[in-house]
Design a protein around this motif. Structure first.
Motif, PDB file in Angstrom:
ATOM      1  N   VAL A   5       4.400  -8.770   2.964  1.00 31.91           N
ATOM      2  CA  VAL A   5       3.654  -7.600   3.425  1.00 31.91           C
ATOM      3  C   VAL A   5       3.433  -7.713   4.928  1.00 31.91           C
ATOM      4  O   VAL A   5       2.972  -8.743   5.426  1.00 31.91           O
ATOM      5  CB  VAL A   5       2.288  -7.493   2.705  1.00 31.91           C
ATOM      6  N   ASN A   6       3.758  -6.634   5.624  1.00 27.85           N
ATOM      7  CA  ASN A   6       3.447  -6.492   7.048  1.00 27.85           C
ATOM      8  C   ASN A   6       2.372  -5.423   7.163  1.00 27.85           C
ATOM      9  O   ASN A   6       2.457  -4.381   6.513  1.00 27.85           O
ATOM     10  CB  ASN A   6       4.683  -6.048   7.840  1.00 27.85           C
ATOM     11  N   PHE A   7       1.362  -5.678   8.006  1.00 27.83           N
ATOM     12  CA  PHE A   7       0.252  -4.742   8.165  1.00 27.83           C
ATOM     13  C   PHE A   7      -0.009  -4.634   9.664  1.00 27.83           C
ATOM     14  O   PHE A   7      -0.406  -5.599  10.297  1.00 27.83           O
ATOM     15  CB  PHE A   7      -0.959  -5.291   7.417  1.00 27.83           C
ATOM     16  N   TYR A   8       0.279  -3.449  10.213  1.00 23.49           N
ATOM     17  CA  TYR A   8       0.259  -3.258  11.658  1.00 23.49           C
ATOM     18  C   TYR A   8      -0.668  -2.130  12.092  1.00 23.49           C
ATOM     19  O   TYR A   8      -0.793  -1.120  11.392  1.00 23.49           O
ATOM     20  CB  TYR A   8       1.652  -2.871  12.176  1.00 23.49           C
ATOM     21  N   THR A   9      -1.260  -2.296  13.276  1.00 22.86           N
ATOM     22  CA  THR A   9      -1.888  -1.204  14.019  1.00 22.86           C
ATOM     23  C   THR A   9      -1.145  -1.150  15.354  1.00 22.86           C
ATOM     24  O   THR A   9      -0.415  -2.093  15.694  1.00 22.86           O
ATOM     25  CB  THR A   9      -3.382  -1.465  14.270  1.00 22.86           C
ATOM     26  N   PRO A  10      -1.345  -0.096  16.145  1.00 20.44           N
ATOM     27  CA  PRO A  10      -0.674  -0.057  17.450  1.00 20.44           C
ATOM     28  C   PRO A  10      -1.077  -1.208  18.377  1.00 20.44           C
ATOM     29  O   PRO A  10      -0.339  -1.573  19.272  1.00 20.44           O
ATOM     30  CB  PRO A  10      -1.110   1.285  18.047  1.00 20.44           C
ATOM     31  N   HIS A  11      -2.245  -1.791  18.137  1.00 18.80           N
ATOM     32  CA  HIS A  11      -2.739  -2.832  19.030  1.00 18.80           C
ATOM     33  C   HIS A  11      -2.820  -4.222  18.398  1.00 18.80           C
ATOM     34  O   HIS A  11      -3.378  -5.137  18.995  1.00 18.80           O
ATOM     35  CB  HIS A  11      -4.109  -2.423  19.585  1.00 18.80           C
ATOM     36  N   GLY A  12      -2.267  -4.393  17.194  1.00 22.43           N
ATOM     37  CA  GLY A  12      -2.320  -5.720  16.612  1.00 22.43           C
ATOM     38  C   GLY A  12      -1.593  -5.832  15.285  1.00 22.43           C
ATOM     39  O   GLY A  12      -1.214  -4.843  14.667  1.00 22.43           O
ATOM     40  N   VAL A  13      -1.419  -7.076  14.862  1.00 21.88           N
ATOM     41  CA  VAL A  13      -0.771  -7.390  13.589  1.00 21.88           C
ATOM     42  C   VAL A  13      -1.808  -8.054  12.690  1.00 21.88           C
ATOM     43  O   VAL A  13      -2.375  -9.087  13.049  1.00 21.88           O
ATOM     44  CB  VAL A  13       0.429  -8.342  13.807  1.00 21.88           C
ATOM     45  N   LEU A  14      -2.060  -7.453  11.541  1.00 22.79           N
ATOM     46  CA  LEU A  14      -3.023  -8.010  10.594  1.00 22.79           C
ATOM     47  C   LEU A  14      -2.338  -8.889   9.555  1.00 22.79           C
ATOM     48  O   LEU A  14      -2.971  -9.764   8.970  1.00 22.79           O
ATOM     49  CB  LEU A  14      -3.793  -6.881   9.913  1.00 22.79           C
ATOM     50  N   ALA A  15      -1.070  -8.644   9.297  1.00 23.38           N
ATOM     51  CA  ALA A  15      -0.284  -9.481   8.390  1.00 23.38           C
ATOM     52  C   ALA A  15       1.178  -9.392   8.820  1.00 23.38           C
ATOM     53  O   ALA A  15       1.678  -8.304   9.081  1.00 23.38           O
ATOM     54  CB  ALA A  15      -0.435  -9.018   6.944  1.00 23.38           C
ATOM     55  N   ASP A  16       1.823 -10.532   8.905  1.00 23.12           N
ATOM     56  CA  ASP A  16       3.227 -10.587   9.310  1.00 23.12           C
ATOM     57  C   ASP A  16       3.995 -11.383   8.261  1.00 23.12           C
ATOM     58  O   ASP A  16       3.893 -12.615   8.214  1.00 23.12           O
ATOM     59  CB  ASP A  16       3.352 -11.234  10.682  1.00 23.12           C
ATOM     60  N   MET A  17       4.672 -10.655   7.372  1.00 24.08           N
ATOM     61  CA  MET A  17       5.429 -11.256   6.273  1.00 24.08           C
ATOM     62  C   MET A  17       4.526 -12.142   5.402  1.00 24.08           C
ATOM     63  O   MET A  17       4.948 -13.170   4.882  1.00 24.08           O
ATOM     64  CB  MET A  17       6.638 -12.042   6.795  1.00 24.08           C
ATOM     65  N   ALA A  18       3.258 -11.715   5.265  1.00 21.66           N
ATOM     66  CA  ALA A  18       2.308 -12.449   4.424  1.00 21.66           C
ATOM     67  C   ALA A  18       2.714 -12.290   2.965  1.00 21.66           C
ATOM     68  O   ALA A  18       3.023 -11.185   2.519  1.00 21.66           O
ATOM     69  CB  ALA A  18       0.898 -11.917   4.648  1.00 21.66           C
ATOM     70  N   GLN A  19       2.722 -13.368   2.236  1.00 20.35           N
ATOM     71  CA  GLN A  19       3.109 -13.334   0.819  1.00 20.35           C
ATOM     72  C   GLN A  19       1.896 -12.919  -0.018  1.00 20.35           C
ATOM     73  O   GLN A  19       0.871 -13.609  -0.027  1.00 20.35           O
ATOM     74  CB  GLN A  19       3.621 -14.705   0.385  1.00 20.35           C
ATOM     75  N   LYS A  20       2.009 -11.784  -0.693  1.00 19.64           N
ATOM     76  CA  LYS A  20       0.917 -11.236  -1.501  1.00 19.64           C
ATOM     77  C   LYS A  20       1.430 -10.955  -2.902  1.00 19.64           C
ATOM     78  O   LYS A  20       2.617 -10.716  -3.115  1.00 19.64           O
ATOM     79  CB  LYS A  20       0.375  -9.935  -0.888  1.00 19.64           C
ATOM     80  N   ASP A  21       0.515 -10.950  -3.877  1.00 25.52           N
ATOM     81  CA  ASP A  21       0.942 -10.595  -5.235  1.00 25.52           C
ATOM     82  C   ASP A  21       0.533  -9.177  -5.615  1.00 25.52           C
ATOM     83  O   ASP A  21       0.917  -8.680  -6.665  1.00 25.52           O
ATOM     84  CB  ASP A  21       0.472 -11.609  -6.279  1.00 25.52           C
ATOM     85  N   GLY A  22      -0.213  -8.505  -4.730  1.00 26.68           N
ATOM     86  CA  GLY A  22      -0.573  -7.124  -4.978  1.00 26.68           C
ATOM     87  C   GLY A  22      -1.221  -6.491  -3.766  1.00 26.68           C
ATOM     88  O   GLY A  22      -1.849  -7.176  -2.957  1.00 26.68           O
ATOM     89  N   VAL A  23      -1.062  -5.185  -3.645  1.00 30.16           N
ATOM     90  CA  VAL A  23      -1.665  -4.404  -2.569  1.00 30.16           C
ATOM     91  C   VAL A  23      -2.159  -3.097  -3.182  1.00 30.16           C
ATOM     92  O   VAL A  23      -1.449  -2.484  -3.981  1.00 30.16           O
ATOM     93  CB  VAL A  23      -0.640  -4.099  -1.448  1.00 30.16           C
ATOM     94  N   ILE A  24      -3.377  -2.702  -2.826  1.00 32.00           N
ATOM     95  CA  ILE A  24      -3.927  -1.414  -3.243  1.00 32.00           C
ATOM     96  C   ILE A  24      -4.077  -0.567  -1.982  1.00 32.00           C
ATOM     97  O   ILE A  24      -4.626  -1.032  -0.977  1.00 32.00           O
ATOM     98  CB  ILE A  24      -5.296  -1.566  -3.939  1.00 32.00           C
ATOM     99  N   LEU A  25      -3.585   0.682  -2.046  1.00 35.93           N
ATOM    100  CA  LEU A  25      -3.563   1.565  -0.872  1.00 35.93           C
ATOM    101  C   LEU A  25      -4.160   2.932  -1.187  1.00 35.93           C
ATOM    102  O   LEU A  25      -3.992   3.442  -2.296  1.00 35.93           O
ATOM    103  CB  LEU A  25      -2.113   1.755  -0.400  1.00 35.93           C
ATOM    104  N   PRO A  26      -4.817   3.563  -0.190  1.00 36.47           N
ATOM    105  CA  PRO A  26      -5.367   4.911  -0.385  1.00 36.47           C
ATOM    106  C   PRO A  26      -4.331   5.978  -0.041  1.00 36.47           C
ATOM    107  O   PRO A  26      -4.109   6.304   1.121  1.00 36.47           O
ATOM    108  CB  PRO A  26      -6.543   4.946   0.594  1.00 36.47           C
TER     109      PRO A  26
END
Length: 134
Positions: A5-26
């Motif tokens: 999982v990659n999780f990005y904003t224009p000003h930063g990286v919150l996760a970079d190829m982080a290994q996750k077993d689940g993600v919940i999104l709105p």
């Protein structure tokens, strides 16, 4: 099974190829989940809470909206304009901003009314997230 999982904003990286077993999104039609081997997708995200799961560990972020992608190779990208952990948010400021936005509804020209609707959507979702913070 884990997936990157990659999780990005224009000003930063919150996760970079982080290994996750689940993600919940709105999503636009409500919250939805991602797991390993999910079918490829593109989804618009609305203001709400993103949950990143790894076993019993969970990270929660409030987002203002954005897009999520699951690529054919299984990598999930979450791209948002703003993201914050709930402990970074002042509940009193959220309630005040929500009241201001609600008071401005129906006033001004078409552009100002659209901005008021967007603010009410954002602050209502953030207020609900604060009420459910746990």
């Amino acid at each position: 099974d884990l997936f990157p999982v990659n999780f990005y904003t224009p000003h930063g990286v919150l996760a970079d190829m982080a290994q996750k077993d689940g993600v919940i999104l709105p999503g636009v039609d409500g919250y939805f989940g991602l797991k390993a081997n999910h079918v490829p997708l593109i989804s618009q995200l609305t203001p709400g809470v993103v949950e990143l799961h790894n076993g019993s560990e969970m990270e929660k972020f409030f987002i203002s909206g954005g897009f999520a992608f699951v690529h054919p190779n299984g990598v999930a990208d979450i791209c948002v304009l703003e993201a914050a952990t709930l402990d970074q948010v002042d509940p009193a400021a959220v309630k005040s901003a929500l009241a201001t936005a609600q008071g401005a509804q129906g006033q001004g020209d078409e552009e100002e009314q659209a901005a008021s609707r967007a603010a009410v959507e954002l602050y209502s979702a953030l207020d609900a997230a604060m009420d459910n913070k746990s």
